[in-house]
Scaffold this active site. Sequence first.
Site: not given
Ligand code: BV8
Length: 248
Positions: A105, A108, A123, A131, A191-192
Amino acid sequence: MMNDELIPAELIQILRTARRVVVSTGAGTSAESGVPTFRDAQTGLWARYKPTELATPAAFRRNPRLVWEWYAWRRELVTKAAPNPGHLALVQMQALMPELTLITQNVDGLHQRAGSQQVIELHGNLTRTKCADNGYLVDSWPPTEDVPPHCPHCGGLLRPNVVWFGESLPEETLFQARAAVRQGDLFFSIGTSSFVQPAASLPFEALDSGAKVVEINPDRTPLTAHAHFALYGKAGEILPTLVKLIWS
Ligand code: BV8
């Protein structure tokens, strides 16, 4: 390295015999490289914005300069970051298990910089620019004061080549990821926070296909209760230990 006893012997055995391994990573995999995750408060200048409010087409339409500058700040941060032992352990695993498919996901590019091959970037990648109008990738543009700069081909605004919230993932990319998950016999979720869809559904599709699912995360997530193994800890510590135990 973490202490070996924390890795169940059953998991080591499964890893030694697994044929098709799928690894899916999130921002936590890059945390030990100093790249803030989405759940951490964005440091400094960006502390007052929520990623889900900046990483959207509406935010870009409303304030293209702010969104472009946010990504420029992240690009700078990522360029200075280095792959960590977790990234490097995944490169070793892929070298030892040619059937290993790496899905991320993360935007970087650190897996590729570590040496991972055929990375499926669900992503996109913020080090690439496209563009906003014609969607073509643009790898260079004339020096300009404009922020964001304009497409040299059609004059439209340039934007990062990432998938924003509310945008669909590239069909081919998602198809490739799902095909690998369906054929996999072992799935790692690393890590997600397992919230963002459709990425968060992949481990459940793996479970439906009869694969064993392993989660690596210091915290619990919506996946933890469904995973066969939950290894609580940092990717940069657990993954090198796994590699050592499997191949020692
Ligand atoms: C889509 C690029 C169709 C941009 C990103 C169904 C249900 C609910 C919501 C939705 C659904 N379908 C669609 C949605 C809406 C939405 C969504 O999911 N919203 C969320 C808020 C619920 N999804 C979308 O819009 C997707 N598109 O489905 O298209 C559509 C079309 C139109 C209308 C509706 C639907 C597109 C999603 C992609 C968004 N782009 N990134 C950018 O980066 O700027 S998402 C971005 O956030 C990341 O790429 C990543 O995916 C996400 C963050 O998540 P994580 O990677 O898990 O990171 P996070 O910080 O949350 O967690 C870190 C974890 O690591 C923690 O658990 C922590 O404990 C752990 N950790 C910390 N340190 C460590 C560690 N683990 C291991 N080692 C360590 N040292």
